[in-house]
Design a protein around this motif. Structure first.
Motif, short mmCIF file in Angstrom:
data_model
loop_
_atom_site.label_atom_id
_atom_site.label_comp_id
_atom_site.label_asym_id
_atom_site.label_seq_id
_atom_site.Cartn_x
_atom_site.Cartn_y
_atom_site.Cartn_z
N SER A 172 0.80 -1.23 0.00
CA SER A 172 0.00 0.00 0.00
C SER A 172 0.83 1.27 0.00
N LYS A 173 2.10 1.18 0.41
CA LYS A 173 2.92 2.39 0.54
C LYS A 173 3.65 2.80 -0.74
N TYR A 174 3.65 1.93 -1.74
CA TYR A 174 4.45 2.20 -2.93
C TYR A 174 3.70 3.04 -3.96
N SER A 175 4.44 3.99 -4.55
CA SER A 175 3.83 4.85 -5.57
C SER A 175 4.06 4.32 -6.99
N LYS A 176 5.10 3.49 -7.15
CA LYS A 176 5.35 2.87 -8.46
C LYS A 176 5.87 1.45 -8.27
N ILE A 177 5.40 0.55 -9.13
CA ILE A 177 5.73 -0.88 -9.00
C ILE A 177 6.14 -1.43 -10.36
N ILE A 178 7.19 -2.25 -10.35
CA ILE A 178 7.69 -2.83 -11.60
C ILE A 178 8.07 -4.28 -11.35
N GLY A 179 8.03 -5.09 -12.40
CA GLY A 179 8.47 -6.46 -12.20
C GLY A 179 8.37 -7.33 -13.43
N ASN A 180 9.24 -8.31 -13.48
CA ASN A 180 9.17 -9.40 -14.46
C ASN A 180 8.43 -10.51 -13.74
N LEU A 181 7.13 -10.62 -13.99
CA LEU A 181 6.28 -11.48 -13.18
C LEU A 181 6.35 -12.95 -13.60
N PRO A 182 6.33 -13.86 -12.62
CA PRO A 182 6.31 -15.30 -12.93
C PRO A 182 5.08 -15.63 -13.78
N TYR A 183 5.26 -16.37 -14.84
CA TYR A 183 4.17 -16.62 -15.77
C TYR A 183 3.00 -17.40 -15.15
N TYR A 184 3.33 -18.31 -14.21
CA TYR A 184 2.29 -19.22 -13.73
C TYR A 184 1.29 -18.57 -12.76
N ILE A 185 1.61 -17.39 -12.24
CA ILE A 185 0.64 -16.71 -11.35
C ILE A 185 0.46 -15.25 -11.76
N THR A 186 0.58 -14.98 -13.04
CA THR A 186 0.49 -13.60 -13.53
C THR A 186 -0.81 -12.92 -13.15
N THR A 187 -1.93 -13.56 -13.47
CA THR A 187 -3.23 -12.94 -13.22
C THR A 187 -3.45 -12.71 -11.73
N GLU A 188 -3.08 -13.69 -10.92
CA GLU A 188 -3.23 -13.57 -9.47
C GLU A 188 -2.42 -12.39 -8.93
N LEU A 189 -1.19 -12.24 -9.41
CA LEU A 189 -0.34 -11.17 -8.91
C LEU A 189 -0.83 -9.79 -9.34
N VAL A 190 -1.20 -9.65 -10.61
CA VAL A 190 -1.68 -8.35 -11.09
C VAL A 190 -2.95 -7.96 -10.34
N THR A 191 -3.84 -8.93 -10.14
CA THR A 191 -5.08 -8.66 -9.40
C THR A 191 -4.77 -8.23 -7.98
N PHE A 192 -3.88 -8.96 -7.31
CA PHE A 192 -3.48 -8.63 -5.94
C PHE A 192 -2.95 -7.20 -5.86
N LEU A 193 -2.07 -6.85 -6.79
CA LEU A 193 -1.45 -5.52 -6.77
C LEU A 193 -2.46 -4.41 -7.04
N LEU A 194 -3.39 -4.66 -7.95
CA LEU A 194 -4.42 -3.66 -8.24
C LEU A 194 -5.34 -3.46 -7.03
N GLU A 195 -5.60 -4.53 -6.32
CA GLU A 195 -6.49 -4.45 -5.15
C GLU A 195 -5.81 -3.78 -3.95
N LYS A 196 -4.53 -4.08 -3.74
CA LYS A 196 -3.86 -3.66 -2.51
C LYS A 196 -2.99 -2.41 -2.63
N SER A 197 -2.58 -2.05 -3.83
CA SER A 197 -1.66 -0.91 -3.99
C SER A 197 -2.44 0.40 -4.06
N ILE A 198 -2.94 0.82 -2.93
CA ILE A 198 -3.88 1.95 -2.90
C ILE A 198 -3.24 3.30 -3.20
N ASN A 199 -1.92 3.39 -3.10
CA ASN A 199 -1.24 4.66 -3.36
C ASN A 199 -0.39 4.63 -4.63
N CYS A 200 -0.52 3.57 -5.40
CA CYS A 200 0.31 3.42 -6.59
C CYS A 200 -0.23 4.29 -7.74
N LYS A 201 0.71 4.92 -8.43
CA LYS A 201 0.37 5.77 -9.58
C LYS A 201 0.67 5.09 -10.91
#
Length: 273
Positions: free
Chosen positions: A105-134
């Motif tokens: 929640s504290k990060y304003s910018k996020i980057i990553g080479n995401l593992p292929y096998y859980i891509t959708t889960e990770l992107v969803t998690f980050l969209l839901e929890k990264s409340i201060n990300c731009k």
């Protein structure tokens, strides 16, 4: 420390740090591609940035000097130990953890080479929890990109609804398999999400949860799915008609903004009943 194929070969030989297939590790070994990906994040000193899956530091090398507040998370303790040593003199915090257990929640910018096998889960998690990300910049398997970008058709789903309600998504460029070690069987694509806050976050998340239920039976009409969701076909029909939708329309034929309208309409019904 710039990571290229020669450096990776030396690290593997000297330290025995080989990619873990079970963790979906494929290290970028093309510095030009790494630099280009890092540039897309548009980091500045005021940003609190997070890199997911630091690995051997392919991207870290191009990010570490661009922000005074920079964290790297990796689930692999070997990678974290390597990064801690390699960047011991830099202002970077190395976190050995599963990203899904990290407070993002504290990060304003996020980057990553995401593992292929859980891509959708990770992107969803980050969209839901990264409340201060731009802004987010991710590289994923090319065949998975459409599930985030498409707003109609067979690849379209609830996560795309969430993406488009929270911000603007853009396909940036492709990365060939030869840019990785080991070489994967498929190509990769880099994309960005600019989180503009045009749709209130609570409404976007509420719409996403509703859309997940309505997408469960993609072959059925929206009316049938909504009837099951509400437990009342008459109510569902009234709402469908109020939004000027055809009774035969299917979930994959409804734009994100219509799902948002549907969510707001359902909330009115709850207040009435």
């Amino acid at each position: 420390m710039e990571i290229n194929q020669k450096v990776v070969n030396e690290i593997v030989k000297e330290l025995g740090i080989k990619p873990d297939k079970d963790l979906g590790q494929n290290f970028l070994v093309d510095p030009n591609v790494c630099s280009r990906i890092a540039d897309e994040l548009n980091l500045n000193n005021d940003d609190f940035a997070l890199e997911i899956g630091g690995g051997l530091g392919s991207l870290t090398n191009f990010l570490v000097n661009k922000s005074e507040h920079f964290d790297v998370v990796d689930i692999d303790a070997r990678m974290c130990n390597f990064l801690s040593t390699a960047y011991s003199e830099k202002e970077v915090n190395i976190i050995n953890n599963d990203i899904r257990n990290v407070d993002v929640s504290k990060y304003s910018k996020i980057i990553g080479n995401l593992p292929y096998y859980i891509t959708t889960e990770l992107v969803t998690f980050l969209l839901e929890k990264s409340i201060n990300c731009k802004k987010m910049v991710f590289m994923i398997q090319t065949e998975a990109v459409n599930r985030f970008i498409d707003v109609f058709g067979k690849e379209y789903g609830a996560v795309s609804v969430l993406v488009h309600l929270l911000g603007n998504i853009k396909r940036l460029f492709s990365v060939k398999p030869g840019c990785f070690y080991p070489i994967p069987k498929c190509g990769s694509t880099v994309f960005s999400i600019d989180l503009n806050g045009q749709c209130p976050r609570d409404e976007a998340l509420g719409t996403f949860k509703m859309a997940k239920q309505l997408f469960l039976n993609r072959r059925k009409t929206l009316l049938n799915n909504l009837s099951n969701y509400l437990g009342n076909k008459d109510k569902a029909l009234v709402i469908i008609q109020k939004l000027c939708l055809k009774e035969t329309v299917r979930p994959e034929e409804i734009a994100p903004e219509i799902y948002h309208q549907l969510y707001l309409e359902l909330n009115k019904w709850k207040k009435v009943v």
